[in-house]
Design a protein around this motif. Structure first.
Motif, PDB file in Angstrom:
ATOM      1  N   GLN A   1       0.828  -1.200   0.000  1.00 39.81           N
ATOM      2  CA  GLN A   1       0.000   0.000   0.000  1.00 39.81           C
ATOM      3  C   GLN A   1       0.869   1.260   0.000  1.00 39.81           C
ATOM      4  OE1 GLN A   1      -3.104  -0.216  -0.446  1.00 39.81           O
ATOM      5  NE2 GLN A   1      -4.124   1.640   0.273  1.00 39.81           N
ATOM      6  N   ILE A   2       1.890   1.248   0.842  1.00 38.00           N
ATOM      7  CA  ILE A   2       2.798   2.399   0.919  1.00 38.00           C
ATOM      8  C   ILE A   2       3.514   2.606  -0.409  1.00 38.00           C
ATOM      9  CG2 ILE A   2       4.941   3.231   1.972  1.00 38.00           C
ATOM     10  CD1 ILE A   2       4.001   1.932   4.584  1.00 38.00           C
ATOM     11  N   PHE A   3       3.972   1.514  -1.019  1.00 36.13           N
ATOM     12  CA  PHE A   3       4.678   1.629  -2.292  1.00 36.13           C
ATOM     13  C   PHE A   3       3.814   2.299  -3.348  1.00 36.13           C
ATOM     14  CE2 PHE A   3       5.240   0.000  -6.598  1.00 36.13           C
ATOM     15  CZ  PHE A   3       6.538   0.412  -6.861  1.00 36.13           C
ATOM     16  N   TRP A   4       2.578   1.829  -3.495  1.00 37.43           N
ATOM     17  CA  TRP A   4       1.716   2.379  -4.541  1.00 37.43           C
ATOM     18  C   TRP A   4       1.349   3.832  -4.255  1.00 37.43           C
ATOM     19  CZ3 TRP A   4       2.057   0.212  -8.877  1.00 37.43           C
ATOM     20  CH2 TRP A   4       2.159  -1.178  -9.010  1.00 37.43           C
ATOM     21  N   GLU A   5       1.111   4.161  -2.995  1.00 40.22           N
ATOM     22  CA  GLU A   5       0.771   5.543  -2.654  1.00 40.22           C
ATOM     23  C   GLU A   5       1.931   6.484  -2.972  1.00 40.22           C
ATOM     24  OE1 GLU A   5      -2.385   4.660   1.001  1.00 40.22           O
ATOM     25  OE2 GLU A   5      -0.333   5.278   1.439  1.00 40.22           O
ATOM     26  N   ILE A   6       3.122   6.095  -2.565  1.00 41.34           N
ATOM     27  CA  ILE A   6       4.291   6.948  -2.808  1.00 41.34           C
ATOM     28  C   ILE A   6       4.617   7.012  -4.298  1.00 41.34           C
ATOM     29  CG2 ILE A   6       6.776   7.167  -2.418  1.00 41.34           C
ATOM     30  CD1 ILE A   6       6.350   6.092   0.388  1.00 41.34           C
ATOM     31  N   SER A   7       4.485   5.889  -4.989  1.00 44.63           N
ATOM     32  CA  SER A   7       4.781   5.862  -6.431  1.00 44.63           C
ATOM     33  C   SER A   7       3.835   6.761  -7.214  1.00 44.63           C
ATOM     34  CB  SER A   7       4.692   4.428  -6.970  1.00 44.63           C
ATOM     35  OG  SER A   7       5.720   3.630  -6.461  1.00 44.63           O
ATOM     36  N   PHE A   8       2.531   6.674  -6.923  1.00 41.71           N
ATOM     37  CA  PHE A   8       1.565   7.514  -7.633  1.00 41.71           C
ATOM     38  C   PHE A   8       1.732   8.980  -7.273  1.00 41.71           C
ATOM     39  CE2 PHE A   8      -0.967   3.498  -8.160  1.00 41.71           C
ATOM     40  CZ  PHE A   8      -0.901   3.492  -9.537  1.00 41.71           C
ATOM     41  N   LEU A   9       2.119   9.248  -6.025  1.00 36.35           N
ATOM     42  CA  LEU A   9       2.400  10.630  -5.636  1.00 36.35           C
ATOM     43  C   LEU A   9       3.565  11.169  -6.457  1.00 36.35           C
ATOM     44  CD1 LEU A   9       2.078  13.113  -3.816  1.00 36.35           C
ATOM     45  CD2 LEU A   9       3.571  11.982  -2.144  1.00 36.35           C
ATOM     46  N   ARG A  10       4.583  10.332  -6.620  1.00 33.01           N
ATOM     47  CA  ARG A  10       5.747  10.761  -7.406  1.00 33.01           C
ATOM     48  C   ARG A  10       5.387  10.949  -8.874  1.00 33.01           C
ATOM     49  NH1 ARG A  10      11.789   8.071  -7.089  1.00 33.01           N
ATOM     50  NH2 ARG A  10      12.884  10.030  -7.395  1.00 33.01           N
ATOM     51  N   PHE A  11       4.542  10.089  -9.424  1.00 35.84           N
ATOM     52  CA  PHE A  11       4.084  10.273 -10.803  1.00 35.84           C
ATOM     53  C   PHE A  11       3.425  11.650 -10.957  1.00 35.84           C
ATOM     54  CE2 PHE A  11       3.562   5.433 -11.344  1.00 35.84           C
ATOM     55  CZ  PHE A  11       4.833   5.326 -11.877  1.00 35.84           C
ATOM     56  N   CYS A  12       2.617  12.011  -9.977  1.00 34.44           N
ATOM     57  CA  CYS A  12       1.901  13.292 -10.037  1.00 34.44           C
ATOM     58  C   CYS A  12       2.862  14.476  -9.948  1.00 34.44           C
ATOM     59  CB  CYS A  12       0.876  13.366  -8.902  1.00 34.44           C
ATOM     60  SG  CYS A  12      -0.489  12.196  -9.050  1.00 34.44           S
ATOM     61  N   THR A  13       3.799  14.407  -9.014  1.00 32.60           N
ATOM     62  CA  THR A  13       4.723  15.534  -8.830  1.00 32.60           C
ATOM     63  C   THR A  13       5.705  15.650 -10.000  1.00 32.60           C
ATOM     64  OG1 THR A  13       6.146  14.128  -7.445  1.00 32.60           O
ATOM     65  CG2 THR A  13       4.559  15.545  -6.321  1.00 32.60           C
ATOM     66  N   ILE A  14       6.137  14.507 -10.538  1.00 28.21           N
ATOM     67  CA  ILE A  14       7.015  14.542 -11.712  1.00 28.21           C
ATOM     68  C   ILE A  14       6.254  15.091 -12.919  1.00 28.21           C
ATOM     69  CG2 ILE A  14       8.192  13.097 -13.428  1.00 28.21           C
ATOM     70  CD1 ILE A  14       9.911  13.452 -11.041  1.00 28.21           C
ATOM     71  N   ALA A  15       4.982  14.690 -13.064  1.00 24.70           N
ATOM     72  CA  ALA A  15       4.158  15.196 -14.169  1.00 24.70           C
ATOM     73  C   ALA A  15       4.019  16.714 -14.073  1.00 24.70           C
ATOM     74  CB  ALA A  15       2.785  14.533 -14.145  1.00 24.70           C
ATOM     75  N   LEU A  16       3.820  17.218 -12.856  1.00 27.03           N
ATOM     76  CA  LEU A  16       3.724  18.667 -12.656  1.00 27.03           C
ATOM     77  C   LEU A  16       5.045  19.349 -13.005  1.00 27.03           C
ATOM     78  CD1 LEU A  16       2.187  21.142 -11.635  1.00 27.03           C
ATOM     79  CD2 LEU A  16       2.958  20.568  -9.321  1.00 27.03           C
ATOM     80  N   SER A  17       6.142  18.748 -12.552  1.00 27.29           N
ATOM     81  CA  SER A  17       7.468  19.303 -12.841  1.00 27.29           C
ATOM     82  C   SER A  17       7.751  19.294 -14.345  1.00 27.29           C
ATOM     83  CB  SER A  17       8.541  18.493 -12.104  1.00 27.29           C
ATOM     84  OG  SER A  17       9.834  19.001 -12.361  1.00 27.29           O
ATOM     85  N   PHE A  18       7.356  18.214 -15.017  1.00 21.45           N
ATOM     86  CA  PHE A  18       7.585  18.119 -16.461  1.00 21.45           C
ATOM     87  C   PHE A  18       6.737  19.136 -17.221  1.00 21.45           C
ATOM     88  CE2 PHE A  18       7.322  16.210 -20.714  1.00 21.45           C
ATOM     89  CZ  PHE A  18       8.666  15.936 -20.941  1.00 21.45           C
ATOM     90  N   THR A  19       5.542  19.408 -16.723  1.00 21.52           N
ATOM     91  CA  THR A  19       4.675  20.415 -17.340  1.00 21.52           C
ATOM     92  C   THR A  19       5.326  21.794 -17.259  1.00 21.52           C
ATOM     93  OG1 THR A  19       2.683  19.158 -16.760  1.00 21.52           O
ATOM     94  CG2 THR A  19       2.395  21.490 -17.278  1.00 21.52           C
ATOM     95  N   VAL A  20       5.876  22.102 -16.084  1.00 23.85           N
ATOM     96  CA  VAL A  20       6.574  23.377 -15.912  1.00 23.85           C
ATOM     97  C   VAL A  20       7.796  23.435 -16.827  1.00 23.85           C
ATOM     98  CG1 VAL A  20       7.842  24.847 -14.287  1.00 23.85           C
ATOM     99  CG2 VAL A  20       5.787  23.626 -13.532  1.00 23.85           C
ATOM    100  N   PHE A  21       8.486  22.301 -16.962  1.00 26.79           N
ATOM    101  CA  PHE A  21       9.638  22.243 -17.864  1.00 26.79           C
ATOM    102  C   PHE A  21       9.227  22.534 -19.312  1.00 26.79           C
ATOM    103  CE2 PHE A  21      11.948  19.670 -21.012  1.00 26.79           C
ATOM    104  CZ  PHE A  21      13.199  20.269 -20.920  1.00 26.79           C
ATOM    105  N   CYS A  22       8.101  21.974 -19.743  1.00 25.71           N
ATOM    106  CA  CYS A  22       7.622  22.204 -21.107  1.00 25.71           C
ATOM    107  C   CYS A  22       7.345  23.684 -21.349  1.00 25.71           C
ATOM    108  CB  CYS A  22       6.359  21.375 -21.370  1.00 25.71           C
ATOM    109  SG  CYS A  22       6.675  19.597 -21.492  1.00 25.71           S
TER     110      CYS A  22
ATOM    111  N   HIS B   1       1.230  11.565   2.601  1.00 29.34           N
ATOM    112  CA  HIS B   1       2.659  11.402   2.335  1.00 29.34           C
ATOM    113  C   HIS B   1       3.307  12.720   1.909  1.00 29.34           C
ATOM    114  CE1 HIS B   1       2.605   7.036   2.624  1.00 29.34           C
ATOM    115  NE2 HIS B   1       1.599   6.990   1.776  1.00 29.34           N
ATOM    116  N   LEU B   2       2.487  13.673   1.510  1.00 24.99           N
ATOM    117  CA  LEU B   2       3.028  14.889   0.894  1.00 24.99           C
ATOM    118  C   LEU B   2       3.802  15.757   1.894  1.00 24.99           C
ATOM    119  CD1 LEU B   2       3.156  16.318  -1.798  1.00 24.99           C
ATOM    120  CD2 LEU B   2       1.070  17.542  -1.215  1.00 24.99           C
ATOM    121  N   LYS B   3       3.232  15.942   3.074  1.00 21.19           N
ATOM    122  CA  LYS B   3       3.887  16.800   4.075  1.00 21.19           C
ATOM    123  C   LYS B   3       5.241  16.255   4.530  1.00 21.19           C
ATOM    124  CE  LYS B   3       3.189  19.149   8.474  1.00 21.19           C
ATOM    125  NZ  LYS B   3       2.268  19.388   9.622  1.00 21.19           N
ATOM    126  N   PRO B   4       5.323  14.990   4.944  1.00 18.58           N
ATOM    127  CA  PRO B   4       6.651  14.468   5.360  1.00 18.58           C
ATOM    128  C   PRO B   4       7.638  14.391   4.231  1.00 18.58           C
ATOM    129  CG  PRO B   4       5.029  12.687   5.327  1.00 18.58           C
ATOM    130  CD  PRO B   4       4.277  13.972   5.169  1.00 18.58           C
TER     131      PRO B   4
END
Length: 206
Positions: free
Chosen positions: A78-99, A203-206
């Motif tokens: 459960q922890i793995f999937w939550e953290i992984s999907f959170l990272r997908f979201c934050t990387i997607a946001l970062s990549f959007t800003v990069f574009c 997971h976002l705050k910590p």
């Protein structure tokens, strides 16, 4: 015994990290030249800001959380999937800003684009999970193979300054493939995600 094995594996990889630049840097400096090296280094430094912003410290945090629950397969899944999907979201946001940033770049557009593969690669980096369950063999073995392949490709395909795009593609492409290569091993490690119970926010705050 396991601690000693992990120590030796990690030490051997750290030694490899030191040795490979000693082999490749003189060749790359001579073949690509100072201008191409400077362009690559400058753009890579910019890309790393987007990688860091998108990763938001998940490597350290995820490693710790998995280590806390490594004996509980359901919980760590459960922890793995939550953290992984959170990272997908934050990387997607970062990549959007990069574009958006990329739209204002008139020079070295191709190098920026090829370097941006490193941002995508960061989204699929799950080495923190295997470190959390103390399976250093997976990550060290993957990193060793990827490093050797990249060295072979560099000496095979990089022959002049015009090969800078190929050099960047080798570095970022092998990184992406290396990160993706760890995912098949998850089948025996974790359960499938329970979509209805995934909670990313805490997971976002910590």
């Amino acid at each position: 015994m396991k601690v000693l094995k992990n120590y030796l594996l990690n030490s051997s990889y750290q030694l490899l990290i030191v040795i490979i630049p000693i082999i490749t840097i003189p060749y790359i400096s001579r073949v690509l030249g100072t201008t191409a090296i400077g362009i690559n280094t400058f753009i890579n430094a910019i890309i790393q800001y987007f990688v860091l912003a998108g990763s938001i410290g998940i490597t350290t945090y995820g490693n710790r959380e998995i280590a806390y629950h490594q004996s509980n397969k359901e919980k760590r899944s459960q922890i793995f999937w939550e953290i992984s999907f959170l990272r997908f979201c934050t990387i997607a946001l970062s990549f959007t800003v990069f574009c958006i940033f990329l739209a204002f770049q008139k020079q070295n557009f191709e190098i920026y684009l090829l370097q941006s593969i490193a941002i995508i690669a960061a989204a699929f980096d799950i080495s923190w999970y295997f470190m959390g369950v103390e399976n250093f063999k997976r990550t060290v073995g993957r990193n060793f193979i990827v490093s050797i392949i990249s060295v072979i490709f560099i000496f095979t395909f990089i022959k002049s300054p015009k090969d800078l795009p190929i050099y960047v593609l080798i570095i970022t492409g092998t990184s992406l493939i290396g990160n993706l290569s760890l995912w098949p091993y998850l089948r025996k490690e974790i359960f499938a995600p329970k979509w209805k119970t995934l909670a990313l926010g805490h997971h976002l705050k910590p």
